[in-house]
Design a protein around this motif. Structure first.
Motif, PDB file in Angstrom:
ATOM      1  N   GLY B 156      33.563  25.376  -6.362  1.00 52.69           N
ATOM      2  CA  GLY B 156      32.356  24.998  -7.094  1.00 52.69           C
ATOM      3  C   GLY B 156      31.998  23.555  -6.791  1.00 52.69           C
ATOM      4  O   GLY B 156      32.474  22.978  -5.814  1.00 52.69           O
ATOM      5  N   PHE B 157      31.158  22.973  -7.641  1.00 55.04           N
ATOM      6  CA  PHE B 157      30.657  21.632  -7.342  1.00 55.04           C
ATOM      7  C   PHE B 157      31.763  20.582  -7.331  1.00 55.04           C
ATOM      8  O   PHE B 157      31.838  19.759  -6.421  1.00 55.04           O
ATOM      9  N   ILE B 158      32.629  20.606  -8.339  1.00 52.36           N
ATOM     10  CA  ILE B 158      33.680  19.591  -8.405  1.00 52.36           C
ATOM     11  C   ILE B 158      34.607  19.714  -7.193  1.00 52.36           C
ATOM     12  O   ILE B 158      34.902  18.739  -6.510  1.00 52.36           O
ATOM     13  N   GLY B 159      35.023  20.955  -6.916  1.00 53.11           N
ATOM     14  CA  GLY B 159      35.946  21.161  -5.801  1.00 53.11           C
ATOM     15  C   GLY B 159      35.354  20.712  -4.482  1.00 53.11           C
ATOM     16  O   GLY B 159      36.012  20.042  -3.683  1.00 53.11           O
ATOM     17  N   LEU B 160      34.100  21.042  -4.244  1.00 57.35           N
ATOM     18  CA  LEU B 160      33.465  20.695  -2.971  1.00 57.35           C
ATOM     19  C   LEU B 160      33.207  19.191  -2.873  1.00 57.35           C
ATOM     20  O   LEU B 160      33.390  18.587  -1.803  1.00 57.35           O
ATOM     21  N   GLU B 161      32.799  18.571  -3.961  1.00 55.92           N
ATOM     22  CA  GLU B 161      32.568  17.130  -3.914  1.00 55.92           C
ATOM     23  C   GLU B 161      33.876  16.368  -3.696  1.00 55.92           C
ATOM     24  O   GLU B 161      33.922  15.401  -2.933  1.00 55.92           O
ATOM     25  N   VAL B 162      34.929  16.827  -4.349  1.00 58.16           N
ATOM     26  CA  VAL B 162      36.230  16.173  -4.136  1.00 58.16           C
ATOM     27  C   VAL B 162      36.702  16.396  -2.704  1.00 58.16           C
ATOM     28  O   VAL B 162      37.232  15.480  -2.064  1.00 58.16           O
ATOM     29  N   ALA B 163      36.492  17.599  -2.186  1.00 61.14           N
ATOM     30  CA  ALA B 163      36.887  17.885  -0.800  1.00 61.14           C
ATOM     31  C   ALA B 163      36.179  16.918   0.151  1.00 61.14           C
ATOM     32  O   ALA B 163      36.792  16.354   1.063  1.00 61.14           O
ATOM     33  N   ALA B 164      34.885  16.705  -0.076  1.00 61.28           N
ATOM     34  CA  ALA B 164      34.122  15.789   0.781  1.00 61.28           C
ATOM     35  C   ALA B 164      34.649  14.363   0.653  1.00 61.28           C
ATOM     36  O   ALA B 164      34.810  13.654   1.659  1.00 61.28           O
ATOM     37  N   SER B 165      34.934  13.941  -0.575  1.00 62.26           N
ATOM     38  CA  SER B 165      35.457  12.585  -0.784  1.00 62.26           C
ATOM     39  C   SER B 165      36.813  12.410  -0.113  1.00 62.26           C
ATOM     40  O   SER B 165      37.094  11.372   0.489  1.00 62.26           O
ATOM     41  N   ALA B 166      37.651  13.434  -0.212  1.00 61.50           N
ATOM     42  CA  ALA B 166      38.988  13.350   0.385  1.00 61.50           C
ATOM     43  C   ALA B 166      38.907  13.310   1.912  1.00 61.50           C
ATOM     44  O   ALA B 166      39.663  12.592   2.563  1.00 61.50           O
ATOM     45  N   ARG B 167      37.965  14.056   2.481  1.00 56.62           N
ATOM     46  CA  ARG B 167      37.789  14.003   3.935  1.00 56.62           C
ATOM     47  C   ARG B 167      37.325  12.611   4.342  1.00 56.62           C
ATOM     48  O   ARG B 167      37.760  12.079   5.354  1.00 56.62           O
TER      49      ARG B 167
END
Lengths: 109, 419
Positions: B156-167
């Motif tokens: 969802g939004f949180i997971g995808l935004e965190v994934a982008a930040s971590a990358r």
């Protein structure tokens, strides 16, 4: 005093639209509503987003990020999330050219 | 000394919505006491940076604050860092965990919610985190960094935004999502597919249709996450982003009507006199459909805080703006406005270079929502116009919505408004 800086031809800005203008290390937003032009600082006072990416409706610019809204005529912040007014600069159309009057402009440009 | 005898305005929940409501009460002319009660050590803050700039270090916790400490002082807002133990709607007072009783003239419940946790063995290990508060974000940010491996549970939004930040932080990222696609039903499938492609292009190892079944400690640190397809992922940190549970316990115990959230009318009034609810926790009639909805968004916190404050001082406002949210991932932005669930079909407007807006239409071809995906800020002006069409209930012809040669600004200025 009375020093005007050329921005672009009037035709380069659509009616009810805004153009980003970078000059001497600063960024400005220059607006056209019908045949009048206006200029403000280029960044939203809330999160430093370029206002030129936002939408002009009537005499209001809306920041693309969080909907901060300002009156482009006097820079007034029109409610949260923006509470700090936007600085405005004198603007005019002179011989088909949009010009803005910036303080501290150099003597030769 | 705090006046606790004269009933004032009491706001339970010192998040974005509660903090903004306190400000809006003053703007609406309330001169009496305002009590703002929260459980965090931070002043009210905005949440969007928590999954992005706060994780990557581009913003500090202080920079997320809704208003300065001085602004709260100037407004005379009395901040209590306390749990609320009881609400008595008959006596019109609340009781704090320290025993203090605060009578209210009007009460606002802006209690938000808490992150949902996994219900599997090992879900309570210290390497397994959720993200809801500033402190959650600070804890997670300490665990992000190049050379480490993050497993995100939930697409969802949180997971995808965190994934982008971590990358962006140079970290290896694996993301598992139980559904066959990302972003659930909140977003049309073709936009979810574009988000998926973008994450894959940025090197996220996406595994769809897969669920974690157990998490076990691994030496010399980190965890091993077992998946239901028989495989496993070794990670230093697990971020669980599977939604939130609205904090309705106080309202429920007080006998207020509670469904998916605290049930309110369009003016944000609960079933108890003089008690309002707003923000993430409020279940309110959708402005377009009239059906009960709940919104966990910045925009909802912002707009409902104002409606609630106006009505708390005797106003008669309703929540009339259609829901809206955005999600920033890498250099792209997703936006959804209106109530796409009302739609029976979509009309797509291509903006070029893969940017697109999907207009959601109901069976009568009325515009009920829009979903957009594109490179920011390139697409934002057009997307804002699309949103205006939804907000203004413009009844445009599907062919015009589809045709990029027809200017959205011209459509937005049209007067053909839905009745």
């Amino acid at each position: 005093m009375n020093h005007w800086t050329d921005v672009c031809a009037l035709d380069a800005i659509d009616d009810e639209d805004v153009l980003r203008f970078d000059h001497a290390g600063k960024t400005y937003a220059v607006y056209r509503v019908e045949d009048r032009v206006y200029a403000t600082d280029g960044l939203c006072t809330h999160e430093k987003i370029h206002l030129a990416d936002g939408l002009v409706m009537d005499h209001v610019i809306e920041c693309p990020k969080h909907n901060g809204r300002f009156d482009i005529r006097d820079g007034r912040a029109l409610g949260a999330p923006v509470c700090v007014n936007l600085r405005t600069w004198p603007a005019r159309v002179h011989e088909g050219q949009v010009q803005i009057q910036l303080e501290a402009a150099g003597p030769h440009d | 000394m705090t006046d606790t005898t004269t009933p004032g305005m009491v706001i339970v929940g010192a998040g974005h919505c509660g903090g903004r409501a306190a400000q809006a009460l003053r703007e609406a002319g309330w001169t009496g006491t305002i009590h703002l009660i929260g459980m965090e050590r931070h002043l009210p803050y905005e949440r969007p940076p928590l999954s992005k700039e706060l994780l990557t270090g581009e913003k500090t916790a202080g920079a997320c604050q809704l208003r300065s400490a001085q602004a709260l002082i100037d407004d005379g807002v009395r901040l209590h860092t306390q749990r609320v133990s009881a609400l008595d709607t008959a006596r019109r007072c609340i009781t704090l965990a320290n025993g203090q009783v605060l009578p209210y003239h009007r009460l606002l419940l802006a209690t938000g919610g808490s992150a949902r946790c996994l219900d599997i063995p090992g879900a309570d290990l210290p390497e397994v985190l959720t993200l809801r508060t500033v402190d959650d974000a600070l804890l997670l940010s300490q665990r992000l960094g190049a050379g480490r491996h993050l497993l995100v549970v939930g697409g969802g939004f949180i997971g995808l935004e965190v994934a982008a930040s971590a990358r962006r932080a140079g970290m290896a990222v694996t993301l598992v999502e139980g559904a066959p696609r990302l972003l659930g039903r909140a977003v049309p499938a073709d936009i979810a597919a574009r988000a998926q492609a973008l994450h894959q292009a940025h090197g996220v190892d996406l595994r769809l249709g897969v669920l974690p079944t157990a998490i076990v400690p691994r030496q010399p640190g980190g965890v091993r996450v077992q998946l239901n397809d028989g495989s496993h992922v070794d990670a230093d940190t697990v971020l669980v982003g599977i939604g939130m549970k609205p904090a309705t316990a106080l309202a429920h115990a007080a006998g207020l009507t509670v469904a998916q959230g605290i049930v309110v009318d369009a003016g944000l009034r609960t079933s108890a006199p003089e008690v309002f609810a707003a923000g993430d926790v409020a279940e309110f009639p959708g402005p377009l459909s009239g059906l009960p909805i709940r919104q966990e968004t910045w925009f909802n916190a912002e707009t409902q805080a104002r409606v609630a404050a106006h009505n708390m001082v005797g106003g008669h406002e309703v929540v009339h703006q259609p829901p809206w949210f955005w999600s920033d991932q890498y250099d792209h932005q997703l936006q959804v406005c209106g109530e796409p669930a009302m739609g029976t079909h979509t009309v797509v407007r291509e903006l070029g270079d893969g940017d697109r807006i999907a207009f959601h239409l109901d069976a009568q071809e009325r515009l009920v929502g829009m979903s957009a995906w594109g490179l920011a800020p390139r697409c934002l002006k057009e997307v804002k116009l699309a949103r205006l069409l939804v907000e203004r209930r413009i009844n445009a012809r599907p062919a015009d919505l589809h045709d990029p040669a027809v200017k959205l600004k011209a459509l937005a200025a049209s007067t053909a408004v839905l009745t």
